[in-house]
Design a protein around this motif. Structure first.
Motif, PDB file in Angstrom:
ATOM      1  N   UNK A  30      35.938   1.935  24.360  1.00  0.00           N
ATOM      2  CA  UNK A  30      35.803   0.475  24.346  1.00  0.00           C
ATOM      3  C   UNK A  30      37.051  -0.265  24.844  1.00  0.00           C
ATOM      4  N   UNK A  31      37.940   0.430  25.557  1.00  0.00           N
ATOM      5  CA  UNK A  31      39.078  -0.263  26.166  1.00  0.00           C
ATOM      6  C   UNK A  31      38.549  -1.230  27.226  1.00  0.00           C
ATOM      7  N   UNK A  32      39.019  -2.477  27.189  1.00  0.00           N
ATOM      8  CA  UNK A  32      38.459  -3.506  28.074  1.00  0.00           C
ATOM      9  C   UNK A  32      39.551  -4.373  28.679  1.00  0.00           C
ATOM     10  N   UNK A  33      39.234  -4.899  29.843  1.00  0.00           N
ATOM     11  CA  UNK A  33      40.067  -5.912  30.489  1.00  0.00           C
ATOM     12  C   UNK A  33      39.139  -7.068  30.840  1.00  0.00           C
ATOM     13  N   UNK A  34      39.410  -8.260  30.272  1.00  0.00           N
ATOM     14  CA  UNK A  34      38.518  -9.407  30.499  1.00  0.00           C
ATOM     15  C   UNK A  34      39.339 -10.618  30.935  1.00  0.00           C
ATOM     16  N   UNK A  35      38.659 -11.526  31.612  1.00  0.00           N
ATOM     17  CA  UNK A  35      39.289 -12.797  31.967  1.00  0.00           C
ATOM     18  C   UNK A  35      38.619 -13.903  31.145  1.00  0.00           C
ATOM     19  N   UNK A  55      40.841  -3.330  22.829  1.00  0.00           N
ATOM     20  CA  UNK A  55      39.693  -2.482  22.499  1.00  0.00           C
ATOM     21  C   UNK A  55      38.618  -3.330  21.845  1.00  0.00           C
ATOM     22  N   UNK A  56      37.578  -3.639  22.606  1.00  0.00           N
ATOM     23  CA  UNK A  56      36.464  -4.400  22.059  1.00  0.00           C
ATOM     24  C   UNK A  56      35.194  -4.084  22.827  1.00  0.00           C
ATOM     25  N   UNK A  57      34.032  -4.348  22.195  1.00  0.00           N
ATOM     26  CA  UNK A  57      32.765  -4.033  22.862  1.00  0.00           C
ATOM     27  C   UNK A  57      32.523  -4.967  24.043  1.00  0.00           C
ATOM     28  N   UNK A  58      31.473  -4.670  24.805  1.00  0.00           N
ATOM     29  CA  UNK A  58      31.162  -5.501  25.963  1.00  0.00           C
ATOM     30  C   UNK A  58      30.902  -6.932  25.506  1.00  0.00           C
ATOM     31  N   UNK A  59      31.590  -7.888  26.116  1.00  0.00           N
ATOM     32  CA  UNK A  59      31.506  -9.275  25.671  1.00  0.00           C
ATOM     33  C   UNK A  59      30.446 -10.041  26.435  1.00  0.00           C
ATOM     34  N   UNK A  60      29.932 -11.101  25.790  1.00  0.00           N
ATOM     35  CA  UNK A  60      28.878 -11.916  26.395  1.00  0.00           C
ATOM     36  C   UNK A  60      29.505 -13.100  27.126  1.00  0.00           C
TER      37      UNK A  60
END
Length: 785
Positions: A30-35, A55-60
């Motif tokens: 669950x490693x993530x990179x988001x803007x 580390x977070x689940x897929x975001x909406x």
């Protein structure tokens, strides 16, 4: 965008914002990179958008989140916000809650129902429902089915965030928190509150000390059975993995567990409490106890499995050939290869061909590889088999299988025989997600199996290999019993040799020495705990350079530079050392050698990972098995390409490593699987040979200096060996036999299982011969029943 707004938060740094796009998301951890579009923050940040990692689940998309963490400067991508944990922003106003509950997220909940929920439960409706799902019974006309679905949806979207926040407050980092959550899901906090010591059993990366800190915070007493249970499991598993033991005696286990339990607490733990817990663990099958020896179940059954299958192999009949036929085939082979086998080598070939299971052992230069080639060639000749691999296919596989524990050892074996050779893991179809493809229910196919570098094979792997062999296959183990034992538990080659129940030939005559190899001469002296009088004097193929620990890095660099200038490649030159840390450790040596062989330039691409920098042209070492990529622990490759995130569709940094033409791509997160290989540990060098070996030996390595370690290091050298360091340290290491004897029961179990059969007693399998038609009722008196 607001700064320092009215958002009620503690003093911890935060950024609140709306999700715009996910740049990268790894489903496994669950490693993530988001803007995100920034709405509010207490940081000095004035941009409208920011990149957040964590580390977070897929975001909406278009949903609002609050991230807690800090800004870090990425060497390439600039300022990023690294989140320790996060939560979804839950509306707190009446209108906000109604709008949220009537959104598409909650099926079947319209605006009127949402208004009814808020009317019944208030503006804190979401928190109330999460705390007590039965609270929804107060909402008029809301069916039980809809109430349950509403609660489940809320829990799915809010539960993880709450758990991550709670775990962060308990001191867990984001990566470990996510690992814990993936094990327990919604039950995470319940498990931790009830029994934090359960983490030791279930979550990789959490040891007893970490769980005990939690237990102490939660007020769990020093004598609590859960605490003692975790300590027992931890001590046994840790000793097996770190010391190579297969079991600990009851006395050893009691002492170590008691020490661990009392180390951090003032409270004494009575021995009888530990004994009681050990009994419970044994009854549950969490530990195996046999004759007051305690085992991890997997190791206990692995030893038993090895015994069962060795006995099965030994009981097989082998096709016999007249000696005249063997001698004719041997003579033709000697003529074809222009070699002359020595009497002991001929004996080894003949005995290997006539035995269902056979061990060939010997030190360097004794001709093990030459004997292997002879076995293969004559086996094929006597059985009428072609050694042309092109004549075989999937339905008719090549009948002679050559394997070794590492990729480099398998490659050497293939080069020596001219036949395909693979790693044991690859042969057995190992997959990280699903385990092994082959076992007793799906055996491999073939007529002859030869396993090289057997000293490196551990108890688990040998059990898996043996149970995957079909009836009728001949098996040959090849290895040097004086080398380091396996990294994993056990000492299977030593134990198998100790039993004297398997046909064995030990090669002792040194043939390579006739070619003038003083390296081989030195190695054979070392085997016996001795050094030749002139061991430090310069020879044509080896030398010793005196220096102290603080000079090792500079001396090694100079030696490597001289070899390089003489035309040897970076691949040819291998520095070996026993320890990673310290002024003469592997890490420091790698830094210096990278600077020598592959320095930073303006045009050369590089990628920083923590304190480590990878550049195109770097020599790197694979640390874990990746059968799907055909790359294995101990393989050495070269970085051939680096792609930055903005240049590829995956939008992430990539490093491409070539392992002898097999190119493997690593993401930034995968780079823990490799390390620099200009200098590597002696353990990692097993199964390999290098034209030039540079071996520093100083007293600061004291803890690791043992005869078998130095012997293994010296025997990695093919042409030139350069020793450097302190003479006393080398002498001390050679004189110091490995006193950390591994505790195993393989040898005694195998002797017990095989000896009665050898001595002519009726094997258990045949105990019912002549009684096929007899039933228990035939022994009863006629009047019974």
């Amino acid at each position: 965008m607001q700064q320092q707004g009215s958002f009620a938060l503690d003093e911890k740094s935060f950024i609140k914002g709306t999700h715009i796009v996910t740049i990268f998301h790894n489903e496994s951890n669950l490693y993530s990179v988001v803007r995100i579009r920034v709405e509010e923050t207490n940081e000095a940040y004035n941009e409208e958008e920011v990149v957040v990692t964590g580390y977070f689940p897929r975001m909406h998309e278009q949903e609002t989140y609050v991230f807690y963490g800090s800004f870090k400067e990425h060497p390439r991508f600039g300022r990023q916000y690294v989140a320790d944990y996060f939560r979804k922003d839950v509306p707190h106003t009446k209108e906000g809650v109604i709008h949220y509950l009537s959104s598409d997220l909650f099926k079947g909940i319209g605006k009127k129902t949402a208004e009814a929920i808020v009317e019944a439960l208030g503006e804190q409706a979401i928190s109330v429902i999460l705390a007590d799902p039965d609270a929804l019974s107060k909402v008029p006309k809301l069916s039980k089915a809809k109430a349950k679905e509403l609660y489940e949806t809320l829990k799915a979207h809010q539960g993880l965030e709450q758990i991550m926040i709670a775990l962060s407050r308990l001191g867990f980092g984001p990566q470990l928190s996510m690992k814990i959550y993936q094990v327990y899901q919604d039950m995470t906090l319940d498990v931790i509150q009830k029994n934090p010591y359960q983490l030791v059993e279930d979550v990789e990366g959490i040891g007893f000390v970490r769980a005990d800190e939690l237990g102490h915070q939660l007020g769990i007493s020093g004598r609590h059975p859960d605490r003692i249970r975790a300590a027992c499991l931890y001590v046994l598993e840790n000793d097996c993995l770190q010391e190579g033991h297969v079991y600990l005696t009851k006395a050893q286990l009691l002492v170590k567990v008691k020490e661990l339990l009392e180390a951090k607490r003032d409270e004494a733990v009575p021995e009888e409490n530990i004994v009681h817990v050990l009994l419970m663990l044994t009854e549950e099958g969490k530990l195996m106890n046999e004759d007051d020896k305690y085992y991890i179940p997997s190791l206990y059954f692995a030893e038993k499995g090895i015994v069962t299958n060795v006995k099965r192999l030994l009981q097989q009949t082998v096709t016999s050939f007249p000696e005249s036929e063997f001698l004719l085939a041997l003579g033709e082979l000697e003529e074809r290869l222009s070699v002359q086998y020595a009497p002991r080598q001929k004996e080894a070939i003949q005995q290997a061909l006539s035995s269902p299971l056979f061990i060939l052992t010997g030190g360097p230069g004794t001709g093990k590889t030459t004997v292997i080639k002879g076995i293969v060639e004559i086996f094929a000749e006597l059985h009428g088999l072609s050694l042309d691999v092109n004549r075989y296919n999937k339905d008719n596989p090549f009948p002679i299988i050559l394997v070794a524990p590492t990729g480099r050892a398998a490659k050497r074996m293939g080069e020596a025989t001219g036949l395909p050779a693979v790693t044991i893991h690859r042969l057995l179809g190992y997959n990280a997600a699903e385990g092994f493809t082959h076992d007793e229910d799906a055996p491999i196919q073939g007529k002859l199996l030869i396993v090289d570098e057997m000293s490196m094979v551990d108890t688990w792997l040998l059990n898996q290999l043996l149970k995957s062999l079909p009836d009728g296959m001949q098996v040959i183990f090849v290895g040097d019993e004086d080398q380091l034992p396996s990294v994993g538990p056990g000492q299977v080659l030593k134990d198998l040799l100790k039993t004297n129940v398997i046909p064995t030939v030990r090669l002792t005559d040194v043939y390579r020495q006739a070619e003038g190899s003083s390296i081989i001469e030195l190695a054979h002296h070392m085997k016996n705990g001795q050094l030749p009088p002139d061991w430090a004097a310069p020879k044509a193929d080896r030398s010793f350079i005196r220096c102290h620990a603080g000079q090792v890095v500079d001396v090694v660099r100079q030696i490597a530079d001289n070899a390089w200038k003489k035309g040897y490649s970076v691949k040819d030159i291998q520095v070996l050392a026993p320890m990673y840390r310290g002024p003469a450790g592997i890490d420091r040596l790698n830094e210096a050698l990278q600077e020598l062989f592959n320095p930073k330039t303006e045009k050369k691409r590089e990628l920083s990972v923590g304190d480590t920098v990878y550049r195109i042209g770097d020599k790197v070492l694979q640390l874990v098995n990746q059968p799907e990529q055909n790359v294995f622990n101990g393989d050495i490759g070269e970085v051939v390409a680096i792609f930055y995130a903005k240049e590829n569709v995956e939008e992430q940094d990539l490093v491409v490593v070539s392992f002898d033409g097999n190119e493997v791509t690593y993401t930034r997160q995968d780079l823990t699987q490799i390390t620099h290989a200009y200098c590597c540990s002696v353990h990692k060098s097993q199964g390999s040979e290098f034209p030039i070996v540079i071996l520093p030996v100083v007293k600061s390595y004291y803890r690791m200096l043992r005869r078998n370690l130095l012997y293994t290091a010296v025997t990695r050298s093919k042409k030139f060996l350069v020793l450097c360091g302190e003479e006393e340290a080398f002498k001390m290491g050679v004189a110091r036999y490995d006193d950390s004897v591994r505790q195993t029961t393989l040898a005694e179990k195998l002797i017990q299982a095989v000896q009665p059969f050898e001595e002519g007693e009726l094997p258990l399998d045949d105990a019912n011969i002549g009684m096929e038609n007899v039933s228990p009722y035939d022994f009863m008196s006629e009047g019974i029943g």
